[in-house]
Scaffold this motif. Structure first.
Motif, PDB file in Angstrom:
ATOM      1  N   LEU A  56      12.978  96.292  51.538  1.00 22.57           N
ATOM      2  CA  LEU A  56      12.633  97.360  52.477  1.00 22.57           C
ATOM      3  C   LEU A  56      11.862  98.498  51.819  1.00 22.57           C
ATOM      4  O   LEU A  56      12.026  99.666  52.178  1.00 22.57           O
ATOM      5  N   SER A  57      11.005  98.174  50.874  1.00 25.44           N
ATOM      6  CA  SER A  57      10.195  99.209  50.255  1.00 25.44           C
ATOM      7  C   SER A  57       9.020  99.559  51.155  1.00 25.44           C
ATOM      8  O   SER A  57       8.622  98.784  52.023  1.00 25.44           O
ATOM      9  N   MET A  58       8.455 100.744  50.957  1.00 18.69           N
ATOM     10  CA  MET A  58       7.324 101.187  51.762  1.00 18.69           C
ATOM     11  C   MET A  58       6.034 100.612  51.209  1.00 18.69           C
ATOM     12  O   MET A  58       5.850 100.513  49.993  1.00 18.69           O
ATOM     13  N   THR A  59       5.128 100.237  52.101  1.00 17.56           N
ATOM     14  CA  THR A  59       3.865  99.623  51.701  1.00 17.56           C
ATOM     15  C   THR A  59       2.697 100.575  51.944  1.00 17.56           C
ATOM     16  O   THR A  59       2.822 101.588  52.626  1.00 17.56           O
ATOM     17  N   SER A  60       1.539 100.204  51.414  1.00 18.12           N
ATOM     18  CA  SER A  60       0.330 100.995  51.647  1.00 18.12           C
ATOM     19  C   SER A  60      -0.046 100.978  53.120  1.00 18.12           C
ATOM     20  O   SER A  60      -0.576 101.967  53.652  1.00 18.12           O
ATOM     21  N   THR A  61       0.245  99.881  53.810  1.00 16.39           N
ATOM     22  CA  THR A  61      -0.025  99.810  55.245  1.00 16.39           C
ATOM     23  C   THR A  61       0.890 100.756  56.010  1.00 16.39           C
ATOM     24  O   THR A  61       0.473 101.403  56.977  1.00 16.39           O
ATOM     25  N   ASP A  62       2.147 100.857  55.584  1.00 15.28           N
ATOM     26  CA  ASP A  62       3.049 101.843  56.184  1.00 15.28           C
ATOM     27  C   ASP A  62       2.467 103.244  56.049  1.00 15.28           C
ATOM     28  O   ASP A  62       2.454 104.024  57.009  1.00 15.28           O
ATOM     29  N   ARG A  63       1.998 103.565  54.870  1.00 18.52           N
ATOM     30  CA  ARG A  63       1.461 104.905  54.631  1.00 18.52           C
ATOM     31  C   ARG A  63       0.229 105.161  55.495  1.00 18.52           C
ATOM     32  O   ARG A  63       0.034 106.262  56.012  1.00 18.52           O
ATOM     33  N   ALA A  64      -0.587 104.126  55.663  1.00 20.70           N
ATOM     34  CA  ALA A  64      -1.758 104.275  56.523  1.00 20.70           C
ATOM     35  C   ALA A  64      -1.340 104.538  57.968  1.00 20.70           C
ATOM     36  O   ALA A  64      -1.970 105.321  58.690  1.00 20.70           O
ATOM     37  N   GLY A  65      -0.260 103.887  58.408  1.00 26.62           N
ATOM     38  CA  GLY A  65       0.228 104.103  59.764  1.00 26.62           C
ATOM     39  C   GLY A  65       0.747 105.499  59.969  1.00 26.62           C
ATOM     40  O   GLY A  65       0.567 106.108  61.040  1.00 26.62           O
ATOM     41  N   VAL A  66       1.420 106.056  58.967  1.00 24.72           N
ATOM     42  CA  VAL A  66       1.917 107.434  59.044  1.00 24.72           C
ATOM     43  C   VAL A  66       0.752 108.405  59.231  1.00 24.72           C
ATOM     44  O   VAL A  66       0.779 109.293  60.084  1.00 24.72           O
ATOM     45  N   VAL A  67      -0.285 108.192  58.429  1.00 20.82           N
ATOM     46  CA  VAL A  67      -1.467 109.052  58.522  1.00 20.82           C
ATOM     47  C   VAL A  67      -2.141 108.921  59.889  1.00 20.82           C
ATOM     48  O   VAL A  67      -2.595 109.906  60.483  1.00 20.82           O
TER      49      VAL A  67
END
Length: 272
Positions: free
Chosen positions: A256-267
C-alpha cells in the motif's frame, strides 16, 4: 457493464481487507449476482453497522444513513461503470472534495484513549499525512494536541477525530468530505500494529486518502474484480499499484505504498 461481480463484497465489506474508508481484514470472493441479486433487506441486514451508527461498505467506506444505503444498493444493481491511478468520489455528479481553504487546514485530534499507543498513533498520522502533503503543497493535516484529551466528533475545535475501536471488521476506517460531522472520524483497531507488510504509515495513508475524497482504485473495470459503484471520476490512468488499491483485488503492490500516479492524481484534484 452491468454490475455482476461484488454486491456480496459490498455487503460483507467488513471482511474485505484489513485496512479500511476502512481497510478490511480479508477480501470476500467476488460474486456474480446476475443469477439473483440479494434483496435490499438481505443486503442491509448483512451490511456491518459501525459503532457510530453508520454502515461500512467496500471494506472501509462509510455510509451515513439507511436512505444513503438504499441509494448505494440501487446503484450497485443498476448502474454501468465509467470506462476511464486515482479516482475521486462524486456526490450528485460533483467532486467530493474540500475547498481550497479547508484542505490547507485539516485539523484533527488523536484520542488519549489509545493509552500507551497514543504516541504511536500520533506518529502514524503524521507520516501517513506526509504522503499526501508531499504530493501537494495545498494539503495540510494539522494535529491539535490540546484536543486529544476530549477527542471525539463532538469536539468542534477540530475537523475530525482519530479514535480507537475494538472490532474484527476492519483495521481502520475513515470518511469522505461529504460525510456528516457526527461521522467525521478515523477509527483504528489495535490490529494495525500486526498487519504484516502493511505498515501503520501506509494504512493511515490509505485512510487519509478517503478523507481527501479518493476512492478505491479497484472499483475501476480494469481491476476485473471488487467493483463497488460508479460514483467516481477518473483523475489519472488506472494504477494497480495505487495506495488506494487493495492488494487482494488484483492489486500489484503488497504494501500500500504511494505511487507517482497517486501523486499526479492529488495534483489533478487539489493543485501543486
Amino acid at each position: 457493464m452491468r454490475f455482476t461481480r461484488t454486491l456480496a463484497l459490498a455487503a460483507t465489506a467488513a471482511a474485505a481487507i484489513s485496512l479500511g474508508a476502512g481497510i478490511p481484514a480479508a477480501v470476500a470472493a467476488p460474486t456474480d449476482v446476475d443469477s439473483g441479486a440479494p434483496s435490499y433487506q438481505e443486503f442491509a441486514s448483512s451490511t456491518y453497522r459501525d459503532v457510530d451508527g453508520g454502515y461500512v461498505v467496500n471494506g472501509d467506506e462509510l455510509i451515513s444513513s439507511q436512505t444513503d444505503l438504499r441509494a448505494f444498493y440501487d446503484r450497485l444493481i443498476g448502474l454501468d461503470t465509467p470506462t476511464d491511478g486515482l479516482i475521486v468520489n462524486t456526490v450528485n455528479g460533483a467532486d467530493d472534495k474540500w475547498s481550497a481553504s479547508q484542505v490547507g487546514n485539516l485539523t484533527y485530534c488523536v484520542s488519549t484513549k489509545f493509552g500507551t499507543r497514543h504516541d504511536d498513533v500520533v506518529a502514524a498520522m503524521q507520516s501517513g499525512a506526509a504522503l499526501w502533503e508531499s504530493a501537494s503543497s495545498k494539503i495540510d493535516f494539522v494535529h491539535v494536541s490540546s484536543a486529544d484529551s476530549s477527542c471525539t466528533t463532538r469536539n468542534k475545535s477540530v475537523l475530525f477525530s482519530v479514535e480507537p475501536v475494538n472490532t474484527s471488521q476492519y483495521i481502520a476506517r475513515a470518511f469522505f468530505p461529504s460525510s456528516p460531522d457526527r461521522q467525521m472520524n478515523v477509527l483504528v483497531d489495535d490490529s494495525i500494529w500486526s498487519s504484516g507488510a502493511w505498515t501503520p504509515t501506509n494504512i493511515i495513508g490509505h485512510e487519509l486518502g478517503h478523507t481527501l475524497g479518493f476512492r478505491h482504485e479497484h472499483t475501476r473495470p480494469e481491476s476485473g474484480t471488487c467493483f463497488e459503484d460508479s460514483n467516481w471520476r477518473p483523475l489519472t490512468p488506472y494504477d494497480s499499484s495505487s495506495i488506494m488499491h487493495y492488494p487482494q483485488c488484483n492489486g500489484t503492490s503488497g504494501d500500500l505504498s504511494m505511487t507517482s500516479t497517486d501523486r499526479a492524481g492529488v495534483v489533478a484534484l487539489y493543485g501543486n
